[in-house]
Design an enzyme around this catalytic site. Structure first.
Site, PDB file in Angstrom:
ATOM      1  N   LYS A  22      34.941  53.004 -12.286  1.00  0.00           N
ATOM      2  CA  LYS A  22      35.477  52.234 -13.114  1.00  0.00           C
ATOM      3  C   LYS A  22      36.585  51.502 -14.134  1.00  0.00           C
ATOM      4  O   LYS A  22      36.183  52.682 -14.935  1.00  0.00           O
ATOM      5  CB  LYS A  22      34.985  50.817 -13.401  1.00  0.00           C
ATOM      6  CG  LYS A  22      35.330  49.089 -12.854  1.00  0.00           C
ATOM      7  CD  LYS A  22      34.817  49.443 -11.618  1.00  0.00           C
ATOM      8  CE  LYS A  22      35.171  47.628 -11.385  1.00  0.00           C
ATOM      9  NZ  LYS A  22      34.769  47.105  -9.722  1.00  0.00           N
ATOM     10  N   ASP A  35      40.371  45.117  -8.258  1.00  0.00           N
ATOM     11  CA  ASP A  35      39.186  44.654  -8.099  1.00  0.00           C
ATOM     12  C   ASP A  35      39.913  43.457  -8.770  1.00  0.00           C
ATOM     13  O   ASP A  35      40.893  42.683  -8.753  1.00  0.00           O
ATOM     14  CB  ASP A  35      38.705  45.554  -9.818  1.00  0.00           C
ATOM     15  CG  ASP A  35      36.602  45.107  -9.209  1.00  0.00           C
ATOM     16  OD1 ASP A  35      35.938  45.685  -9.116  1.00  0.00           O
ATOM     17  OD2 ASP A  35      36.368  44.025 -10.664  1.00  0.00           O
TER      18      ASP A  35
END
Ligand code: GLU
Length: 418
Positions: free
Chosen positions: A108, A148
């Site tokens: 991430k 995201d």
């Protein structure tokens, strides 16, 4: 590790990991290995702002695990981004990708910035600089970012361009969630929301209900929440409430979602939508509905407000929206919770499809993408449901258990942490 593993979300995920590990009797070395990310990259992202001032934004990419394949996970632009939050989300990606049976590891990234305060030029500059700082660590075979919270297809296009400029040729496979014109997949924009709806269908089925006529409240009207609302409405679901950062709207007879979408395109917010009562985000969470889908940020349902929740089913469209303590209290009250790594997996599933299409340079139509997505979401739900019956546990532990079993086998085969 200080700064990396000590945030609230990280601790919550580690608690789930330990509990599920104990449940399946996970090898101790594998457990210890999964508790710490493989690598964390921290970069400064200097941006010359439109007023000529240089502002520095902190940027991160945390690569948690690559036992199953290249690192994979989104990039978040939000003011609350920090190293530990990104690390926690990278671990979730490892478990999500394992659970969904994808040949991918977990990562991430994020930049601590409020993108709504930047001009388009500043946003592009920030994205290009961040990409070039993390470029040595990403790539189509190494680590593949995606959108995201706070990022979108345009940002992926700038990342692709910056990365390709440095390598000297077009590297479309370096990111997913990019526009279809430059190698993106049909159906990627709506994939997470559509996947949430497939999971809502399966969760309702366990209670002998169908989506048609069931009442649904959705928190968040961004990439996930909006598409979740569109798809649920199209299948006959009664979407009674939706919200965004400015608050929510409620109509007990069901909101006309196509009109809400049009309203949001024009007004940038659901606030003031005619034909609905305005409510707060807290009120939305407390509605008496069949399904509550929190599709915004983590920690919105916690020990302070869990007692207000009246939904029968919670489907976690966001990553980590229900804290571990609240989750246990809600389960004890008989509320059925489908965890994030299963519920919002549709995004990374179609990212995987996009990555595959980029490798073979052969593109599928939207029907094909939807059909394949549905197969994976239904199958994953059924696997987790069966595992929960077998181990007599809730769906959160079950999803983690399924993910850990696959990781454990792969780690054993590769001779890792053994
Ligand atoms: N950001 C999404 C997630 O949390 C998608 C990640 C991806 O497509 O790589 O699952």
């Amino acid at each position: 590790m200080e700064g990396l593993t000590d945030g609230a979300l990280y601790k919550n995920i580690m608690r789930n990991l330990e509990e599920a590990g104990a449940l399946i009797n996970l090898n101790r070395n594998a457990l210890e290995r999964l508790k710490i990310p493989r690598r964390a990259i921290v970069v400064a992202v200097p941006v010359r702002m439109d007023d000529d001032r240089v502002q520095i934004f902190p940027g991160y990419r945390v690569q948690h695990n690559q036992t199953l394949g290249p690192f994979k996970g989104g990039i978040r632009y939000h003011p609350s981004v920090n190293l530990s939050e990104v690390a926690a989300l990278s671990a979730l990606m490892t478990f999500k990708n394992s659970l969904l049976n994808l040949p991918l590891g977990g990562a991430k990234g994020g930049v601590q910035v409020d993108p709504s305060n930047l001009s388009k030029h500043e946003l592009e500059h920030l994205t290009r600089r961040f990409t070039s700082e993390i470029a040595p660590f990403i790539g189509p075979d190494e680590d593949i970012p995606a959108p995201d919270v706070g990022t979108d297809a345009q940002i992926m296009a700038w990342m692709l361009d910056t990365y390709s400029m440095e390598s000297g040729f077009a590297q479309t496979g370096v990111v997913t969630g990019k526009p279809v014109e430059i190698g993106g997949s049909q159906g990627r924009d709506s994939a997470t929301g559509l996947g949430v709806v497939f999971i809502i269908e399966k969760a309702l089925e366990t209670m002998n209900k169908t989506i048609s006529g069931s009442t649904i409240a959705i928190q968040g009207f961004g990439k996930v929440g909006m598409h979740c609302a569109i798809e649920a409405y199209a299948l006959g679901g009664k979407v009674v409430a939706v919200s965004d950062v400015s608050g929510g709207i409620f109509n007990g007879d069901g909101l006309k979602i196509p009109e809400v979408v049009k309203y949001v395109e024009e007004n940038k917010s659901v606030k003031g939508f005619p034909g609905a009562e305005s409510i707060t985000n807290e009120e939305l969470l407390a509605l008496e509905v069949d399904v509550l889908a929190p599709c915004a940020l983590d920690g919105v349902i916690n020990s302070n407000n869990q007692h207000t929740i009246k939904a029968k089913i919670i489907v976690e469209g966001a990553n980590g929206p229900v804290t571990t303590n609240a989750s246990k209290e809600l389960e004890a009250r008989g509320i059925f919770i489908v965890p994030d790594i299963l519920a919002n997996g549709g995004g990374v599933v179609v990212s995987y499809f996009e990555w595959v299409q980029d490798i073979v340079w052969l593109f599928w139509n939207e029907d094909e993408v939807r059909r394949k997505l549905k197969t994976i979401m239904y199958r994953s739900f059924e696997t987790v449901w069966k595992f929960a019956q077998e181990y007599q546990c809730d769906m959160r532990l079950s999803a983690m258990g399924v993910a850990l079993k696959r990781l454990e086998t792969a780690m054993k085969l590769r001779g890792q942490a053994w």
